[in-house]
Design an enzyme around this catalytic site. Sequence first.
Site, PDB file in Angstrom:
ATOM      1  N   SER A   1       0.859  -1.191   0.000  1.00 56.60           N
ATOM      2  CA  SER A   1       0.000   0.000   0.000  1.00 56.60           C
ATOM      3  C   SER A   1       0.888   1.230   0.000  1.00 56.60           C
ATOM      4  O   SER A   1       2.110   1.110   0.097  1.00 56.60           O
ATOM      5  CB  SER A   1      -0.940   0.006   1.201  1.00 56.60           C
ATOM      6  OG  SER A   1      -0.208   0.232   2.372  1.00 56.60           O
TER       7      SER A   1
ATOM      8  N   GLY B   1       1.883   3.010  -2.290  1.00 57.96           N
ATOM      9  CA  GLY B   1       2.830   3.073  -3.401  1.00 57.96           C
ATOM     10  C   GLY B   1       4.084   2.234  -3.220  1.00 57.96           C
ATOM     11  O   GLY B   1       4.987   2.282  -4.059  1.00 57.96           O
TER      12      GLY B   1
ATOM     13  N   GLU C   1     -11.551   4.284  -4.802  1.00 55.72           N
ATOM     14  CA  GLU C   1     -10.683   5.113  -5.654  1.00 55.72           C
ATOM     15  C   GLU C   1     -11.051   4.975  -7.129  1.00 55.72           C
ATOM     16  O   GLU C   1     -11.173   3.855  -7.631  1.00 55.72           O
ATOM     17  CB  GLU C   1      -9.218   4.699  -5.463  1.00 55.72           C
ATOM     18  CG  GLU C   1      -8.735   4.861  -4.036  1.00 55.72           C
ATOM     19  CD  GLU C   1      -7.310   4.346  -3.843  1.00 55.72           C
ATOM     20  OE1 GLU C   1      -6.535   4.306  -4.817  1.00 55.72           O
ATOM     21  OE2 GLU C   1      -6.987   3.969  -2.714  1.00 55.72           O
TER      22      GLU C   1
ATOM     23  N   GLU D   1      -9.280   0.869  -6.968  1.00 59.36           N
ATOM     24  CA  GLU D   1      -9.217  -0.058  -5.829  1.00 59.36           C
ATOM     25  C   GLU D   1     -10.015   0.545  -4.694  1.00 59.36           C
ATOM     26  O   GLU D   1     -10.558   1.644  -4.837  1.00 59.36           O
ATOM     27  CB  GLU D   1      -7.760  -0.286  -5.409  1.00 59.36           C
ATOM     28  CG  GLU D   1      -7.040   0.984  -5.004  1.00 59.36           C
ATOM     29  CD  GLU D   1      -5.819   0.736  -4.115  1.00 59.36           C
ATOM     30  OE1 GLU D   1      -5.445  -0.409  -3.877  1.00 59.36           O
ATOM     31  OE2 GLU D   1      -5.269   1.736  -3.619  1.00 59.36           O
TER      32      GLU D   1
ATOM     33  N   ASP E   1      -6.524   7.414   3.545  1.00 62.12           N
ATOM     34  CA  ASP E   1      -5.595   8.511   3.905  1.00 62.12           C
ATOM     35  C   ASP E   1      -6.012   9.847   3.292  1.00 62.12           C
ATOM     36  O   ASP E   1      -5.984  10.889   3.965  1.00 62.12           O
ATOM     37  CB  ASP E   1      -4.128   8.148   3.584  1.00 62.12           C
ATOM     38  CG  ASP E   1      -3.867   7.665   2.169  1.00 62.12           C
ATOM     39  OD1 ASP E   1      -4.793   7.709   1.329  1.00 62.12           O
ATOM     40  OD2 ASP E   1      -2.721   7.253   1.890  1.00 62.12           O
ATOM     41  N   THR E   2      -6.466   9.843   2.038  1.00 58.61           N
ATOM     42  CA  THR E   2      -6.883  11.116   1.413  1.00 58.61           C
ATOM     43  C   THR E   2      -8.102  11.708   2.128  1.00 58.61           C
ATOM     44  O   THR E   2      -8.387  12.893   2.002  1.00 58.61           O
ATOM     45  CB  THR E   2      -7.224  10.930  -0.077  1.00 58.61           C
ATOM     46  OG1 THR E   2      -8.321  10.009  -0.189  1.00 58.61           O
ATOM     47  CG2 THR E   2      -6.038  10.386  -0.867  1.00 58.61           C
TER      48      THR E   2
ATOM     49  N   ARG F   1       5.096   9.249   6.346  1.00 63.15           N
ATOM     50  CA  ARG F   1       4.165  10.335   6.663  1.00 63.15           C
ATOM     51  C   ARG F   1       4.137  10.526   8.177  1.00 63.15           C
ATOM     52  O   ARG F   1       3.803   9.612   8.924  1.00 63.15           O
ATOM     53  CB  ARG F   1       2.777   9.955   6.154  1.00 63.15           C
ATOM     54  CG  ARG F   1       1.839  11.147   5.997  1.00 63.15           C
ATOM     55  CD  ARG F   1       0.408  10.676   5.732  1.00 63.15           C
ATOM     56  NE  ARG F   1       0.311   9.893   4.514  1.00 63.15           N
ATOM     57  CZ  ARG F   1      -0.458   8.800   4.407  1.00 63.15           C
ATOM     58  NH1 ARG F   1      -1.187   8.381   5.418  1.00 63.15           N
ATOM     59  NH2 ARG F   1      -0.493   8.137   3.285  1.00 63.15           N
TER      60      ARG F   1
END
Length: 390
Positions: free
Chosen positions: A152, A154, A259, A276, A283-284, A360
Site C-alpha cells: 500500500s 505506493g 478510488e 481499488e 488517507d486522502t 508520513r
Amino acid sequence: MSFTTKILLLGSGELGREFVISAKRLGAYVIACDSYDHAPAMQVADAREVFSMLDGPRLEEVIARHKPDHVVPEVEAIRTEVLAKLEGEGVHIVPSAKAAQLTMNRDGIRDLAARELGVRTSTYDYAESFEQVQAAADKTGFPCVIKPVMSSSGKGQSTVQDAAGLETAWRYAVDNMRGDRARVIVEQFVDFEYEITLLTVAHKGGVSFCLPIGHRQERGDYRESWQPAAMSDAAIAEAQAMAKTVVEALGGYGIFGVEFFVARDDEGRDEVIFSELSPRPHDTGMVTLVSQNLSEFDLHARAIMGLPVPEQIRARPAASAVILADRESEHVSYAGLAEAMADGADIRIFGKPVTRPWRRMGVALATGGSTDEARASAVAAAGKVTLHYD
Ligand SMILES: Nc1ncnc2c1ncn2[C@@H]1O[C@H](COP(=O)(O)OP(=O)(O)OP(=O)(O)O)[C@@H](O)[C@H]1O
Ligand SMILES: NCC(=O)N[C@@H]1O[C@H](COP(=O)([O-])[O-])[C@@H](O)[C@H]1O
Ligand SMILES: [Mg+2]
C-alpha cells in the site's frame, strides 16, 4: 469498567488514531494493535498489543483473549484467513471478513470488481515471474504500472515506459512487497484527467456518500487532497453506482474509500474507471477532519456501532497536505507549528516513534473560500513544519 462496546483495532497508524478518538467519544473501549510499540493509535487507546498481525496463531490468541465486540482492520498486513475463520465462529469482523480478505491483496478486489461485477477498470494481468511480467505487459501495452499485489501507499510500485524497464520494475516490486507471495499486478497506465476517492458508508439505514475528494499522488503515495473535487453530476452518479455495487458485494457496515480515475474518452466524455478500495478510512480522507461535520472516522465508528448515518454528508471547501520525513531516525522533533498555524491552518502530528525516508509523520489541514484557496493554505502550512533529527 464502563463502556458502550469493545473494539480491537488491527493497525495503529494515523488513521487508526483518529478512529480511536471518534470511537472513544461514543464510549467505546479500544485495544490498539500493531507490529511496533507506541504507534499513533496506541497513544490514545485504552490498551495495546504489540505483535505481527501476519502471525495467524498470535492474532487468534489476541482476539480470543480480549473477546471484542468488533474487530476493526486498519492496515493491509493482516493474516485475513484467521478473520474469516473467526467470523464463522461468530466474531464480528469490520466490515466483513470477505471485504478484509479480498482487499488485503490487489488481485482479490480487482477480480471481484472487473470479472465478477463487470465494473470498468484498466486492462491488467498478474505475474509471478519475469517471463509472466513480459506476457502481461504484452497485454497492457506501455506505459504500464507494476505493483506488488500485497502493498500500500505506493510501496514497490513503478511505471514502466518500455520493455527495457520491466526487469527493474519486477525486482523493485518483489523487494518492496509485504507478505511472502512474489506476485504483482501489471496494469495499463491510465492517462487520467484527475483521480478521486469516493468515501462510501454502508450502514444500517443504507448506503451514503461523501462528496468526492480530489487528490494528487507522487511515487504512488498521496501528497495533497481536497474536497469537494470538481466533477460533473453524471460522473459522480456513475462513480456512486460503481461504489455501491462493489461495497454491497463485499458486505457489512463501515466506511469504504473507493478510488477512481476520471479520464476523457475519444468524444470528450468523462470515463470513470474503478481503481481499488479500502474497507476502512482512507488517507486522502483525512481532509474530512475539517471539511465535514462528521469525519470519515466518525462515520466509520457510527456505521460499525449500528448508529445513524445521515443520508447527505455535507462538506465545506477544505484541503490536506502531508508532512513527510526524509531520512531514518529514532530521535525526531518538530518545529514551526506556530508559524504553520498562524494563518488558520491546523496541524496533526502523528507521533510515530521512528522516521524513514518518505514516511508520513503529520498532516496540515485547512479550509478556504474555495478548494484552491484551501489547498494553497494547507501546502503552505505543511511546508512550515520542520523535522529535526538528532
Ligand atoms: N494504472 C494506473 N494508471 C495511472 N496511474 C496509476 C495507476 N495505478 C496507480 N496509479 C497512481 O498511483 C497511485 C497509487 O496507486 P494505488 O492506489 O493502486 O496504490 P496503493 O499502494 O494501494 O496506494 P494507497 O494504499 O495509498 O491507496 C494512484 O492513486 C495513481 O495516482
Ligand atoms: N494508504 C494507507 C495508509 O495511509 N495507511 C495508514 O498509514 C499507516 C502506516 O503508516 P507507516 O507506514 O508510516 O507505519 C497505517 O497504519 C494507516 O494508518
Ligand atoms: Mg490507492
